[in-house]
Design a protein around this motif. Structure first.
Motif, PDB file in Angstrom:
ATOM      1  N   GLU A 310      11.115  12.137  -9.054  1.00  0.00           N
ATOM      2  CA  GLU A 310      10.426  13.022  -9.995  1.00  0.00           C
ATOM      3  C   GLU A 310       8.930  12.882  -9.768  1.00  0.00           C
ATOM      4  N   THR A 311       8.237  14.006  -9.676  1.00  0.00           N
ATOM      5  CA  THR A 311       6.789  13.990  -9.470  1.00  0.00           C
ATOM      6  C   THR A 311       6.097  14.569 -10.696  1.00  0.00           C
ATOM      7  N   ASN A 312       5.109  13.849 -11.207  1.00  0.00           N
ATOM      8  CA  ASN A 312       4.343  14.304 -12.375  1.00  0.00           C
ATOM      9  C   ASN A 312       2.880  14.485 -12.011  1.00  0.00           C
ATOM     10  N   LEU A 313       2.332  15.642 -12.353  1.00  0.00           N
ATOM     11  CA  LEU A 313       0.896  15.874 -12.253  1.00  0.00           C
ATOM     12  C   LEU A 313       0.262  15.276 -13.502  1.00  0.00           C
ATOM     13  N   LEU A 314      -0.604  14.283 -13.322  1.00  0.00           N
ATOM     14  CA  LEU A 314      -1.121  13.543 -14.476  1.00  0.00           C
ATOM     15  C   LEU A 314      -1.883  14.437 -15.446  1.00  0.00           C
ATOM     16  N   LYS A 315      -2.625  15.401 -14.927  1.00  0.00           N
ATOM     17  CA  LYS A 315      -3.392  16.291 -15.803  1.00  0.00           C
ATOM     18  C   LYS A 315      -2.489  17.086 -16.743  1.00  0.00           C
ATOM     19  N   ALA A 316      -1.242  17.253 -16.345  1.00  0.00           N
ATOM     20  CA  ALA A 316      -0.309  18.044 -17.154  1.00  0.00           C
ATOM     21  C   ALA A 316       0.719  17.167 -17.859  1.00  0.00           C
ATOM     22  N   THR A 317       0.489  15.851 -17.867  1.00  0.00           N
ATOM     23  CA  THR A 317       1.461  14.922 -18.450  1.00  0.00           C
ATOM     24  C   THR A 317       0.812  14.098 -19.552  1.00  0.00           C
ATOM     25  N   ASN A 318       1.459  14.043 -20.689  1.00  0.00           N
ATOM     26  CA  ASN A 318       0.981  13.244 -21.813  1.00  0.00           C
ATOM     27  C   ASN A 318       0.954  11.760 -21.442  1.00  0.00           C
ATOM     28  N   LYS A 319      -0.070  11.037 -21.875  1.00  0.00           N
ATOM     29  CA  LYS A 319      -0.201   9.620 -21.520  1.00  0.00           C
ATOM     30  C   LYS A 319       0.962   8.788 -22.048  1.00  0.00           C
ATOM     31  N   ASN A 320       1.447   9.099 -23.229  1.00  0.00           N
ATOM     32  CA  ASN A 320       2.581   8.342 -23.771  1.00  0.00           C
ATOM     33  C   ASN A 320       3.840   8.571 -22.941  1.00  0.00           C
ATOM     34  N   SER A 321       3.980   9.788 -22.419  1.00  0.00           N
ATOM     35  CA  SER A 321       5.116  10.076 -21.543  1.00  0.00           C
ATOM     36  C   SER A 321       5.017   9.248 -20.264  1.00  0.00           C
ATOM     37  N   THR A 322       3.811   9.150 -19.715  1.00  0.00           N
ATOM     38  CA  THR A 322       3.602   8.344 -18.507  1.00  0.00           C
ATOM     39  C   THR A 322       3.884   6.871 -18.788  1.00  0.00           C
ATOM     40  N   ARG A 323       3.424   6.383 -19.924  1.00  0.00           N
ATOM     41  CA  ARG A 323       3.693   4.987 -20.297  1.00  0.00           C
ATOM     42  C   ARG A 323       5.203   4.720 -20.332  1.00  0.00           C
ATOM     43  N   SER A 324       5.939   5.626 -20.952  1.00  0.00           N
ATOM     44  CA  SER A 324       7.395   5.453 -21.080  1.00  0.00           C
ATOM     45  C   SER A 324       8.075   5.446 -19.715  1.00  0.00           C
ATOM     46  N   LYS A 325       7.626   6.324 -18.834  1.00  0.00           N
ATOM     47  CA  LYS A 325       8.234   6.404 -17.500  1.00  0.00           C
ATOM     48  C   LYS A 325       7.897   5.178 -16.659  1.00  0.00           C
ATOM     49  N   LEU A 326       6.692   4.663 -16.804  1.00  0.00           N
ATOM     50  CA  LEU A 326       6.307   3.451 -16.078  1.00  0.00           C
ATOM     51  C   LEU A 326       7.148   2.259 -16.543  1.00  0.00           C
ATOM     52  N   ILE A 327       7.349   2.156 -17.847  1.00  0.00           N
ATOM     53  CA  ILE A 327       8.156   1.060 -18.400  1.00  0.00           C
ATOM     54  C   ILE A 327       9.605   1.173 -17.928  1.00  0.00           C
ATOM     55  N   ASP A 328      10.152   2.387 -17.966  1.00  0.00           N
ATOM     56  CA  ASP A 328      11.540   2.606 -17.544  1.00  0.00           C
ATOM     57  C   ASP A 328      11.720   2.284 -16.058  1.00  0.00           C
ATOM     58  N   ALA A 329      10.767   2.722 -15.231  1.00  0.00           N
ATOM     59  CA  ALA A 329      10.868   2.476 -13.790  1.00  0.00           C
ATOM     60  C   ALA A 329      10.830   0.985 -13.483  1.00  0.00           C
ATOM     61  N   GLU A 330       9.951   0.271 -14.181  1.00  0.00           N
ATOM     62  CA  GLU A 330       9.859  -1.167 -13.937  1.00  0.00           C
ATOM     63  C   GLU A 330      11.126  -1.878 -14.401  1.00  0.00           C
ATOM     64  N   THR A 367      -1.491  -4.881 -22.255  1.00  0.00           N
ATOM     65  CA  THR A 367      -2.897  -4.608 -21.904  1.00  0.00           C
ATOM     66  C   THR A 367      -3.145  -3.129 -21.629  1.00  0.00           C
ATOM     67  N   ASP A 368      -2.059  -2.358 -21.531  1.00  0.00           N
ATOM     68  CA  ASP A 368      -2.132  -0.927 -21.217  1.00  0.00           C
ATOM     69  C   ASP A 368      -2.790  -0.697 -19.851  1.00  0.00           C
ATOM     70  N   LYS A 369      -2.440  -1.577 -18.891  1.00  0.00           N
ATOM     71  CA  LYS A 369      -3.012  -1.467 -17.549  1.00  0.00           C
ATOM     72  C   LYS A 369      -1.923  -1.222 -16.502  1.00  0.00           C
ATOM     73  N   VAL A 370      -2.296  -0.431 -15.492  1.00  0.00           N
ATOM     74  CA  VAL A 370      -1.406  -0.123 -14.373  1.00  0.00           C
ATOM     75  C   VAL A 370      -1.856  -0.954 -13.173  1.00  0.00           C
ATOM     76  N   LYS A 371      -0.895  -1.599 -12.523  1.00  0.00           N
ATOM     77  CA  LYS A 371      -1.200  -2.405 -11.338  1.00  0.00           C
ATOM     78  C   LYS A 371      -0.908  -1.578 -10.091  1.00  0.00           C
ATOM     79  N   ILE A 372      -1.892  -1.505  -9.199  1.00  0.00           N
ATOM     80  CA  ILE A 372      -1.843  -0.620  -8.032  1.00  0.00           C
ATOM     81  C   ILE A 372      -2.036  -1.444  -6.759  1.00  0.00           C
ATOM     82  N   ARG A 373      -1.481  -0.953  -5.647  1.00  0.00           N
ATOM     83  CA  ARG A 373      -1.781  -1.551  -4.344  1.00  0.00           C
ATOM     84  C   ARG A 373      -2.067  -0.464  -3.317  1.00  0.00           C
ATOM     85  N   ASN A 374      -3.155  -0.652  -2.573  1.00  0.00           N
ATOM     86  CA  ASN A 374      -3.501   0.217  -1.451  1.00  0.00           C
ATOM     87  C   ASN A 374      -2.719  -0.260  -0.226  1.00  0.00           C
TER      88      ASN A 374
END
Length: 416
Positions: A310-330, A367-374
């Motif tokens: 599933e691909t989400n465009l962040l500008k068109a996605t609610n932040k709470n929705s993104t939080r929920s999806k990040l938690i579910d994926a992890e 902390t409401d932080k996203v961990k990223i890796r390049n």
């Protein structure tokens, strides 16, 4: 001039004279065995000319020595020219360099030279006007001499030197990927696989390596299961819909492309072949076909797992929705990647590279932080002084959810 068309006999000088003085329309083969090239010269003798290393119809051969060249990669390339010029025509073509790239016997400094020439071949071959039409035959000695004369910070020569030492470092490090018998050392258990082994090189396959790093973090056993040693110098690498057979990566390939561990370079090489085999227009260098995934950032997820995404465009996605999806994926060990597109994000935040795909390592709801890796293994979010915000430029960094929305464009989640 003495030319025997029946017996295919003529000297090179005769052929040159014939080329200059005799109209093509006056040349008629006297037997079915005599065939002519496009210039009206016997094809058999054209082959002899080519094999002799001379170039009577092109530019005169360069007679300079390497004594006037400064010490460095240009001189090393000049000294290696005869060995690299397989067809002895006075030019190092892209195809000749690619063939050397695949040769496991090309090692150390010579591997770094080949990697550097391949990286800069188009620019170097245009430095001297030594071809009658467009500069398309490859790199000549004249081009190398012209390159050696270039000076200045930010110049092509400086870039070439930098490319060389980077490739030499990677090729030298690659020796640790092989045992004393020259066999590729592969992990025997999942705990020997780490996302930190994945460092992108010259191939534009960030979307795949970002997904591979996510797999290494969440499901390393699945990476182990991808690799089969055939015990004959080849390896089967299993993707979601196809298995690819490849040989171990060479020092030149590692110098040019991804590094960090033998298994990583092996899978990246197999992925290049996988993409090239499935393309309508194939490339001489399969690695050239593995780029271009930033538009469909979840492609690597599907090719590794076989699952859709599933691909989400962040500008068109609610932040709470993104939080929920990040938690579910992890929670469910789903692979996640995120991209930065300059067409969507107005400016690059924290000096992060755009047109690029990153691994989402996790989300901390406290902390409401996203961990990223390049996937480069370096270059991360910087402070105002241009220094990594966490003090360690290893490619891993954290951003708040608000910063995540400012800096990144899209997110891809594996669907299970």
């Amino acid at each position: 001039m003495n030319i025997d068309l029946v017996n295919n006999k003529a000297s090179i000088n005769d052929l040159v004279s014939l080329k200059k003085e005799t109209p093509v329309t006056n040349l008629q083969p006297s037997s079915p065995n005599n065939t002519f090239g496009d210039d009206g010269v016997l094809a058999a003798n054209l082959k002899k000319i080519n094999n002799s290393g001379s170039n009577p119809f092109g530019s005169p051969p360069n007679t300079s020595s390497d004594k006037s060249l400064k010490e460095g990669v240009v001189k090393k390339a000049y000294q290696s020219f005869a060995e690299l010029d397989s067809n002895r025509n006075g030019f190092l073509s892209n195809k000749e360099l690619i063939n050397k790239m695949h040769d496991p016997n090309v090692k150390s400094e010579k591997a770094a030279v080949v990697a550097t020439l391949l990286t800069n071949e188009t620019k170097i071959r245009n430095l001297s006007n030594d071809e009658k039409t467009i500069e398309s035959s490859g790199i000549s000695k004249n081009d190398l001499i012209a390159l050696d004369k270039i000076e200045g910070q930010g110049s092509l020569k400086e870039k070439v030197e930098s490319n060389y030492y980077n490739a030499l470092y990677k090729a030298s490090s690659a020796k640790s990927y092989f045992d004393s018998d020259g066999k590729l050392i592969l992990p025997k258990k999942a705990s020997e696989i780490s996302f930190s082994h994945i460092n992108q090189g010259g191939a534009g396959d960030c979307y795949f390596l970002a997904a591979l790093a996510s797999q290494a973090q969440r499901n390393p056993q699945k990476i182990l299961d991808m690799i089969k040693d055939n015990k004959d110098g080849t390896y089967d690498i299993k993707f979601s819909d196809k298995t690819v057979k490849v040989k171990a990566p060479t020092e030149t390939e590692i110098g040019l492309y991804g590094d960090g561990a033998g298994w990583m370079s092996l899978i990246e090489k197999a992925y290049a072949v996988y993409r090239n085999d499935g393309a309508l227009l194939k490339k001489d260098n399969p690695y050239d076909k593995s780029g271009g995934g930033s538009v469909v950032i979840g492609r690597g997820i599907k090719e590794l797992t076989g699952n859709s995404f599933e691909t989400n465009l962040l500008k068109a996605t609610n932040k709470n929705s993104t939080r929920s999806k990040l938690i579910d994926a992890e929670k469910n060990n789903k692979l996640m990647t995120a991209s930065i597109s300059k067409h969507i994000v107005s400016k690059s935040e924290f000096n992060l590279p755009d047109g690029h795909v990153y691994t989402i390592m996790g989300y901390d709801s406290q902390t409401d932080k996203v961990k990223i890796r390049n996937p480069w293994g370096h270059t991360e979010a910087e402070n105002d002084l241009g220094i990594a915000r966490d003090g360690s430029d290893d490619g891993v960094f954290e951003v708040s959810i608000d910063e995540f929305y400012k800096a990144f464009s899209m997110v891809a989640y594996e669907k299970k």
